[in-house]
Design a protein around this motif. Structure first.
Motif, PDB file in Angstrom:
ATOM      1  N   LEU A   1       0.829  -1.202   0.000  1.00 38.02           N
ATOM      2  CA  LEU A   1       0.000   0.000   0.000  1.00 38.02           C
ATOM      3  C   LEU A   1       0.867   1.258   0.000  1.00 38.02           C
ATOM      4  O   LEU A   1       0.583   2.221  -0.723  1.00 38.02           O
ATOM      5  N   LEU A   2       1.939   1.251   0.788  1.00 39.07           N
ATOM      6  CA  LEU A   2       2.834   2.403   0.826  1.00 39.07           C
ATOM      7  C   LEU A   2       3.517   2.619  -0.525  1.00 39.07           C
ATOM      8  O   LEU A   2       3.669   3.755  -0.981  1.00 39.07           O
ATOM      9  N   ALA A   3       3.919   1.528  -1.175  1.00 44.78           N
ATOM     10  CA  ALA A   3       4.549   1.640  -2.484  1.00 44.78           C
ATOM     11  C   ALA A   3       3.590   2.253  -3.503  1.00 44.78           C
ATOM     12  O   ALA A   3       3.957   3.127  -4.298  1.00 44.78           O
ATOM     13  N   GLU A   4       2.343   1.813  -3.470  1.00 43.43           N
ATOM     14  CA  GLU A   4       1.327   2.351  -4.376  1.00 43.43           C
ATOM     15  C   GLU A   4       1.068   3.830  -4.080  1.00 43.43           C
ATOM     16  O   GLU A   4       0.916   4.642  -4.988  1.00 43.43           O
ATOM     17  N   TYR A   5       1.054   4.168  -2.800  1.00 45.43           N
ATOM     18  CA  TYR A   5       0.799   5.551  -2.380  1.00 45.43           C
ATOM     19  C   TYR A   5       1.911   6.471  -2.871  1.00 45.43           C
ATOM     20  O   TYR A   5       1.655   7.569  -3.362  1.00 45.43           O
ATOM     21  N   MET A   6       3.151   6.033  -2.761  1.00 45.30           N
ATOM     22  CA  MET A   6       4.272   6.845  -3.232  1.00 45.30           C
ATOM     23  C   MET A   6       4.228   7.026  -4.745  1.00 45.30           C
ATOM     24  O   MET A   6       4.467   8.119  -5.265  1.00 45.30           O
ATOM     25  N   ARG A   7       3.912   5.953  -5.454  1.00 48.08           N
ATOM     26  CA  ARG A   7       3.846   6.023  -6.924  1.00 48.08           C
ATOM     27  C   ARG A   7       2.790   7.014  -7.381  1.00 48.08           C
ATOM     28  O   ARG A   7       2.917   7.626  -8.446  1.00 48.08           O
ATOM     29  N   ALA A   8       1.753   7.185  -6.589  1.00 48.70           N
ATOM     30  CA  ALA A   8       0.686   8.122  -6.952  1.00 48.70           C
ATOM     31  C   ALA A   8       1.176   9.566  -6.955  1.00 48.70           C
ATOM     32  O   ALA A   8       0.588  10.422  -7.621  1.00 48.70           O
ATOM     33  N   PHE A   9       2.266   9.826  -6.237  1.00 50.27           N
ATOM     34  CA  PHE A   9       2.828  11.174  -6.185  1.00 50.27           C
ATOM     35  C   PHE A   9       4.090  11.276  -7.036  1.00 50.27           C
ATOM     36  O   PHE A   9       4.175  12.093  -7.946  1.00 50.27           O
ATOM     37  N   ASP A  10       5.084  10.441  -6.746  1.00 47.70           N
ATOM     38  CA  ASP A  10       6.339  10.448  -7.505  1.00 47.70           C
ATOM     39  C   ASP A  10       7.047   9.125  -7.236  1.00 47.70           C
ATOM     40  O   ASP A  10       7.265   8.768  -6.073  1.00 47.70           O
ATOM     41  N   PRO A  11       7.407   8.383  -8.284  1.00 48.65           N
ATOM     42  CA  PRO A  11       8.045   7.076  -8.094  1.00 48.65           C
ATOM     43  C   PRO A  11       9.368   7.144  -7.331  1.00 48.65           C
ATOM     44  O   PRO A  11       9.809   6.135  -6.768  1.00 48.65           O
ATOM     45  N   SER A  12       9.983   8.331  -7.278  1.00 49.77           N
ATOM     46  CA  SER A  12      11.264   8.448  -6.561  1.00 49.77           C
ATOM     47  C   SER A  12      11.069   8.636  -5.056  1.00 49.77           C
ATOM     48  O   SER A  12      12.017   8.496  -4.279  1.00 49.77           O
ATOM     49  N   PHE A  13       9.847   8.953  -4.626  1.00 49.97           N
ATOM     50  CA  PHE A  13       9.583   9.120  -3.196  1.00 49.97           C
ATOM     51  C   PHE A  13       9.645   7.752  -2.521  1.00 49.97           C
ATOM     52  O   PHE A  13       9.206   6.750  -3.077  1.00 49.97           O
ATOM     53  N   VAL A  14      10.166   7.724  -1.305  1.00 48.90           N
ATOM     54  CA  VAL A  14      10.379   6.471  -0.580  1.00 48.90           C
ATOM     55  C   VAL A  14       9.545   6.457   0.691  1.00 48.90           C
ATOM     56  O   VAL A  14       9.479   7.452   1.414  1.00 48.90           O
ATOM     57  N   ALA A  15       8.909   5.314   0.973  1.00 51.18           N
ATOM     58  CA  ALA A  15       8.177   5.136   2.225  1.00 51.18           C
ATOM     59  C   ALA A  15       8.875   4.089   3.079  1.00 51.18           C
ATOM     60  O   ALA A  15       9.400   3.095   2.561  1.00 51.18           O
ATOM     61  N   VAL A  16       8.894   4.321   4.393  1.00 46.51           N
ATOM     62  CA  VAL A  16       9.487   3.362   5.322  1.00 46.51           C
ATOM     63  C   VAL A  16       8.491   3.092   6.442  1.00 46.51           C
ATOM     64  O   VAL A  16       7.623   3.914   6.746  1.00 46.51           O
ATOM     65  N   ARG A  17       8.627   1.919   7.051  1.00 46.04           N
ATOM     66  CA  ARG A  17       7.699   1.519   8.103  1.00 46.04           C
ATOM     67  C   ARG A  17       8.411   0.621   9.104  1.00 46.04           C
ATOM     68  O   ARG A  17       9.504   0.116   8.855  1.00 46.04           O
ATOM     69  N   GLY A  18       7.751   0.428  10.242  1.00 44.92           N
ATOM     70  CA  GLY A  18       8.242  -0.506  11.245  1.00 44.92           C
ATOM     71  C   GLY A  18       7.054  -1.104  11.956  1.00 44.92           C
ATOM     72  O   GLY A  18       5.901  -0.845  11.592  1.00 44.92           O
ATOM     73  N   ASN A  19       7.312  -1.909  12.991  1.00 41.38           N
ATOM     74  CA  ASN A  19       6.195  -2.383  13.803  1.00 41.38           C
ATOM     75  C   ASN A  19       5.784  -1.266  14.759  1.00 41.38           C
ATOM     76  O   ASN A  19       6.320  -0.159  14.701  1.00 41.38           O
ATOM     77  N   LEU A  20       4.836  -1.534  15.629  1.00 43.14           N
ATOM     78  CA  LEU A  20       4.323  -0.484  16.507  1.00 43.14           C
ATOM     79  C   LEU A  20       5.416   0.094  17.405  1.00 43.14           C
ATOM     80  O   LEU A  20       5.493   1.309  17.606  1.00 43.14           O
ATOM     81  N   GLU A  21       6.277  -0.784  17.930  1.00 42.86           N
ATOM     82  CA  GLU A  21       7.336  -0.323  18.823  1.00 42.86           C
ATOM     83  C   GLU A  21       8.380   0.500  18.071  1.00 42.86           C
ATOM     84  O   GLU A  21       8.831   1.549  18.559  1.00 42.86           O
ATOM     85  N   GLN A  22       8.765   0.043  16.891  1.00 40.98           N
ATOM     86  CA  GLN A  22       9.764   0.771  16.097  1.00 40.98           C
ATOM     87  C   GLN A  22       9.218   2.117  15.643  1.00 40.98           C
ATOM     88  O   GLN A  22       9.948   3.113  15.612  1.00 40.98           O
ATOM     89  N   THR A  23       7.939   2.142  15.306  1.00 43.81           N
ATOM     90  CA  THR A  23       7.302   3.400  14.903  1.00 43.81           C
ATOM     91  C   THR A  23       7.294   4.389  16.059  1.00 43.81           C
ATOM     92  O   THR A  23       7.608   5.577  15.890  1.00 43.81           O
ATOM     93  N   ALA A  24       6.945   3.905  17.244  1.00 45.98           N
ATOM     94  CA  ALA A  24       6.897   4.763  18.427  1.00 45.98           C
ATOM     95  C   ALA A  24       8.282   5.334  18.745  1.00 45.98           C
ATOM     96  O   ALA A  24       8.412   6.512  19.101  1.00 45.98           O
ATOM     97  N   LYS A  25       9.315   4.506  18.609  1.00 44.32           N
ATOM     98  CA  LYS A  25      10.672   4.982  18.893  1.00 44.32           C
ATOM     99  C   LYS A  25      11.118   6.027  17.879  1.00 44.32           C
ATOM    100  O   LYS A  25      11.708   7.057  18.242  1.00 44.32           O
ATOM    101  N   ALA A  26      10.824   5.782  16.611  1.00 48.80           N
ATOM    102  CA  ALA A  26      11.197   6.752  15.576  1.00 48.80           C
ATOM    103  C   ALA A  26      10.497   8.079  15.816  1.00 48.80           C
ATOM    104  O   ALA A  26      11.105   9.151  15.722  1.00 48.80           O
TER     105      ALA A  26
END
Length: 203
Positions: free
Chosen positions: A109-134
């Protein structure tokens, strides 16, 4: 949501005294701020993601989620326009989107979302704990808010900017125009050099 998260984001920033607009920036100059400086998240293919991967480029870093109704698509559409306004310098810009909603924002879903704006844009994710720390490391506020049978997310609406050496430099406000942001990025990419006359005055 936009007003509440915008106010909370500005209040949380540890600004360096006297630096805002000191170099002619429209954005908030946070050079030297204790933010980040990196995250431990993952790209869509499962490989570890780091801001160090983009050393040599100016990075615009934004936290959000794909089902955001207004702030996120507005910020990403602005990033598309910023890149266009930069012309050839746009090749030196990297936009990174960090999801605060990993439960729904899958890698495809994130890859599709980025492509909708610009294919060079990058999305990153983690689990709930990694997201909270970031989010904590980058002083980002977010929270889940019930909405009918589902939920939405309140989150900070700032875009961080890192220079080509990987140092945090600016916090772009959501209200800034693409033209103002592009001008700020040009200043980072092509800093004005002191003339020999000015150097002589301070030697």
């Amino acid at each position: 949501m936009q007003r509440r998260t915008f106010i909370s984001s500005l209040a949380a920033l540890p600004l360096v005294a006297g630096t805002a607009h000191a170099a002619g920036f429209t954005a908030i100059d946070i050079t030297g701020a204790n933010i980040g400086p990196d995250y431990q998240l993952f790209y869509g293919d499962g490989k570890p993601a780091s801001l160090r991967d983009f050393k040599g480029k100016v990075v615009m870093l934004f936290f959000g989620f794909t089902q955001c109704p207004d702030v996120c698509p507005t910020a990403l559409s602005r990033a598309v326009e910023i890149k266009r306004l930069l012309g050839a310098d746009g090749n030196q810009l990297q936009v990174v989107f960090v999801t605060v909603d990993p439960e729904r924002d899958t890698a495809p879903l994130l890859a599709e979302y980025m492509r909708a704006f610009d294919p060079s844009f990058v999305a990153v994710r983690g689990n709930l704990e990694q997201t909270a720390k970031a989010a904590k490391d980058f002083k980002i506020f977010y929270r889940k808010v019930p909405s009918g049978s589902s939920y939405t997310m309140d989150h900070t609406a700032l875009t961080y900017v890192f220079d080509a050496s990987g140092k945090i430099r600016l916090a772009m406000k959501h209200a800034q125009t693409a033209q103002e942001c592009a001008a700020d990025l040009r200043l980072l990419m092509h800093p004005k050099k002191e003339t020999s006359f000015l150097k002589g005055l301070f030697q």
